[in-house]
Design a protein around this motif. Structure first.
Motif, short mmCIF file in Angstrom:
data_model
loop_
_atom_site.label_atom_id
_atom_site.label_comp_id
_atom_site.label_asym_id
_atom_site.label_seq_id
_atom_site.Cartn_x
_atom_site.Cartn_y
_atom_site.Cartn_z
N ARG A 145 73.68 -19.78 85.28
CA ARG A 145 74.80 -19.09 85.91
C ARG A 145 74.48 -18.81 87.37
O ARG A 145 73.40 -18.33 87.70
CB ARG A 145 75.12 -17.80 85.16
N LEU A 146 75.45 -19.10 88.22
CA LEU A 146 75.25 -18.87 89.65
C LEU A 146 74.95 -17.40 89.94
O LEU A 146 74.14 -17.08 90.80
CB LEU A 146 76.50 -19.30 90.41
N ALA A 147 75.63 -16.50 89.20
CA ALA A 147 75.44 -15.07 89.44
C ALA A 147 74.02 -14.63 89.11
O ALA A 147 73.50 -13.68 89.73
CB ALA A 147 76.44 -14.26 88.63
N SER A 148 73.38 -15.28 88.15
CA SER A 148 72.00 -14.89 87.82
C SER A 148 71.03 -15.34 88.90
O SER A 148 70.00 -14.70 89.13
CB SER A 148 71.60 -15.47 86.46
N LEU A 149 71.34 -16.45 89.57
CA LEU A 149 70.49 -16.92 90.66
C LEU A 149 70.72 -16.12 91.94
O LEU A 149 69.79 -15.83 92.69
CB LEU A 149 70.77 -18.40 90.93
N ASP A 150 71.96 -15.76 92.17
CA ASP A 150 72.37 -15.13 93.42
C ASP A 150 72.36 -13.61 93.36
O ASP A 150 72.28 -12.93 94.38
CB ASP A 150 73.77 -15.64 93.77
N GLN A 151 72.47 -13.05 92.15
CA GLN A 151 72.53 -11.60 91.93
C GLN A 151 73.67 -10.94 92.71
O GLN A 151 73.52 -9.87 93.31
CB GLN A 151 71.19 -10.95 92.25
N LEU A 152 74.82 -11.64 92.71
CA LEU A 152 76.09 -11.09 93.21
C LEU A 152 76.08 -10.79 94.71
O LEU A 152 76.80 -9.92 95.17
CB LEU A 152 76.46 -9.82 92.42
N ARG A 153 75.29 -11.56 95.44
CA ARG A 153 75.35 -11.41 96.89
C ARG A 153 76.49 -12.25 97.47
O ARG A 153 77.25 -11.78 98.29
CB ARG A 153 74.01 -11.82 97.52
N ARG A 154 76.58 -13.50 97.03
CA ARG A 154 77.65 -14.39 97.50
C ARG A 154 78.52 -14.89 96.34
O ARG A 154 79.50 -15.57 96.55
CB ARG A 154 77.03 -15.57 98.25
N VAL A 155 78.16 -14.53 95.15
CA VAL A 155 78.90 -14.95 93.95
C VAL A 155 79.73 -13.78 93.43
O VAL A 155 79.24 -12.65 93.32
CB VAL A 155 77.95 -15.44 92.84
N ILE A 156 80.99 -14.06 93.12
CA ILE A 156 81.86 -13.11 92.42
C ILE A 156 82.01 -13.65 91.00
O ILE A 156 82.50 -14.77 90.80
CB ILE A 156 83.23 -12.99 93.11
N ARG A 176 93.83 -8.82 76.53
CA ARG A 176 93.96 -8.82 77.99
C ARG A 176 92.98 -7.86 78.67
O ARG A 176 93.37 -6.99 79.44
CB ARG A 176 95.39 -8.49 78.43
N VAL A 177 91.70 -8.02 78.40
CA VAL A 177 90.67 -7.24 79.09
C VAL A 177 89.67 -8.22 79.69
O VAL A 177 89.04 -9.00 78.97
CB VAL A 177 89.95 -6.27 78.15
N GLY A 178 89.58 -8.18 81.00
CA GLY A 178 88.59 -8.97 81.71
C GLY A 178 87.88 -8.09 82.72
O GLY A 178 88.15 -6.89 82.83
N PHE A 179 86.98 -8.69 83.50
CA PHE A 179 86.26 -7.89 84.49
C PHE A 179 85.76 -8.78 85.61
O PHE A 179 85.62 -10.01 85.47
CB PHE A 179 85.09 -7.13 83.85
N ILE A 180 85.51 -8.14 86.74
CA ILE A 180 84.90 -8.78 87.90
C ILE A 180 83.58 -8.07 88.17
O ILE A 180 83.53 -6.83 88.19
CB ILE A 180 85.79 -8.66 89.14
N ALA A 181 82.51 -8.83 88.36
CA ALA A 181 81.21 -8.28 88.77
C ALA A 181 80.90 -8.85 90.15
O ALA A 181 80.99 -10.06 90.36
CB ALA A 181 80.12 -8.66 87.78
N CYS A 182 80.53 -7.99 91.09
CA CYS A 182 80.40 -8.44 92.47
C CYS A 182 79.56 -7.45 93.28
O CYS A 182 79.11 -6.41 92.76
CB CYS A 182 81.78 -8.61 93.11
#
Length: 501
Positions: free
Chosen positions: A333-344, A358-364
């Motif tokens: 996962r891109l987010a695991s490599l980037d740790q939410l610096r440039r990945v949403i 209808r439940v989702g989420f954004i981690a950023c």
């Protein structure tokens, strides 16, 4: 993270006659459908019915610009009507600007820009990139067995008991807590639970970095409102989930596709495109990509992050199929490599629990989360906390993990069976992926024609053209492995493949 820290700012249900309702379904130029039910003759003549039948199909782009209409002889025979009736209807459509007559060749759909003003349809927004007919069918398809193009799992694959138990538990609590508006970022205990969920994926995200949404669709909507302005470029994979094409286009963005290979995006094509367009975003599934079902390789994941840093654009990682991926399967996962610096990072539970939840989420990044929360407030205030409390109960009562394990086992069996059946029909698979709910298969035929004919016979197919921002005819087709084993559907598909050979 330069841009990330400085972000820029129903379909109405119509009551229709049997004729109109039938005409909403797709049709191929050579489809051999039965004539839709006739309306009373005092309301509409037979010529008017045929004219209306064709106009509705042209309006919904079932008959597309440049396509040859069924011949007079063929349509008369297929509908059980006289050739004179067809001729009269076609001539009316020519007069109204819907068709053009080519001497010695037949009748063809005219470009919409050429329609006379008095007959021109209301201008469609940029978000209507030729997906409405599939979406309507997905929401109204009665039989999952006849819907290999369906984008979610059948009800009998899911566990309604998990939702029922959570609702009962909530019903025993003090009802006053359901009367107040929810918090802007979402139910805090759920965000804390999602923090644990993400830590298992090696993604560090504190509760203040999480923003709850009503699914992936709203997540993309908030991101589009925050980052995209008219003229901006948004990159997607080609193929990709079709609904987001229209969402970004509605913001005035230029949606550009990057070829997707069995190990991820074509990096050479991506860099060339980035150099030319200087995009704001690249949106992709890195795990169980829709529609191909493959995962981005670790090497490409690193290169994607490198390009995003070099050319200053954001990566939006849609991980909606996260829980369908076996824990032992290699998935980067891109987010695991980037740790939410440039990945949403986007997540949802609609595929594994219930589409209606209808439940989702954004981690950023924390500053991005604040900006997205402000945008969420302006668009629709808070998300419904009742749904978030239901999901929290499901995730914390210990049965969800076993549920997804059973589901993955079912998918494994169905995938192997579906692959064998499709390969016996001569279809070629995009890859030999071993997880997820989709197979991406090359039919060697125009799948628009197959899908259109299928709709006339009650089958929902997902043609490859829908998954490309270019919307060009394609031989590829997406199959949901949970809904692609019906013998009748497979016989119909075999007949279409033989007819179009």
């Amino acid at each position: 993270m330069r841009r990330a820290l400085h972000p820029s700012k129903d379909i109405k249900d119509m009551q229709m006659t049997d004729l109109q309702s039938a005409a909403r379904t797709a049709s191929a130029v050579e489809a051999t459908a039965h004539m839709p039910d006739l309306v009373p003759s005092e309301q509409m003549t037979l010529v008017e019915q045929v004219t209306q039948w064709a106009r509705l199909r042209i309006d919904e782009r079932v008959f597309r610009v440049g396509m040859r209409m069924p011949s007079i002889r063929q349509l008369a025979a297929d509908k059980g009507i006289s050739r004179f009736t067809v001729v009269e209807a076609y001539e009316r459509l020519v007069a109204q600007g819907y068709l053009e007559s080519r001497r010695g060749s037949g009748f063809y759909v005219r470009a919409r820009s050429a329609l006379p003003a008095e007959h021109a349809p209301v201008a469609m927004p940029a978000s209507s990139i030729d997906v409405a007919w599939l979406l309507r069918s997905m929401f109204h398809s009665a039989e999952s067995a006849k819907a290999p193009g369906m984008g979610f799992l059948p009800n009998d694959w899911l566990d309604g008991g998990l939702i029922t138990q959570a609702l009962r538990a909530l019903g025993r609590q003090n009802g006053n807590q359901f009367l107040v508006s929810g918090t802007p970022q979402g139910f805090l205990p759920l965000r804390q639970q999602l923090q644990l969920h993400l830590s298992e994926l090696e993604i560090g995200a504190a509760p203040e970095q999480l923003v709850m949404t009503t699914g992936i669709t709203q997540a993309l909507d908030l991101i589009a409102r925050l980052y995209v302005r008219p003229g901006d470029t948004v990159l997607v994979t080609d193929p990709a989930w079709f609904l987001m094409f229209g969402r970004f286009a509605s913001q005035g963005a230029q949606v550009v596709g990057i070829p997707f290979l069995p190990d991820g995006p074509d990096l050479e094509a991506l860099e060339r495109t980035v150099q030319l367009t200087r995009p704001r975003l690249l949106v992709l599934n890195s795990v169980l990509h829709n529609p191909t079902g493959v995962c981005v390789s670790p090497a490409k994941a690193f290169q994607l992050l490198k390009l995003a840093e070099q050319y200053d654009f954001l990566l939006v990682e849609d991980d909606i199929y996260c829980d369908l991926c076996p824990p032992a399967m290699p998935a980067t996962r891109l987010a695991s490599l980037d740790q939410l610096r440039r990945v949403i990072y986007l997540g949802s539970f609609s595929k594994t629990l219930a589409a209606n939840l209808r439940v989702g989420f954004i981690a950023c990044h924390p500053e991005v989360a604040k900006a997205l929360t402000d945008t969420k407030l302006l668009v629709g205030l808070a998300t419904p906390e009742v749904n978030e409390r239901v999901l929290y109960k499901v995730l914390t009562e210990g049965h969800y993990r076993k549920h997804v394990e059973r589901m993955r086992g079912q998918l494994d069996r169905a995938r192997d069976d579906t692959r064998r059946r499709l390969e016996r029909l001569g279809l070629r698979m995009f890859s030999s992926q071993s997880a997820g709910m989709y197979l991406w298969a090359d039919t060697g035929r125009d799948t628009n024609t197959i899908a259109a004919a299928g709709h006339e016979h009650g089958y929902l197919f997902a043609p490859g053209s829908l998954f490309s921002p270019a919307q060009m005819p394609s031989g590829w087709m997406r199959f949901n492995v949970a809904t692609s084993s019906d013998p009748g559907m497979l016989r119909f598909l075999a007949g279409q493949l033989e007819r179009l050979a």
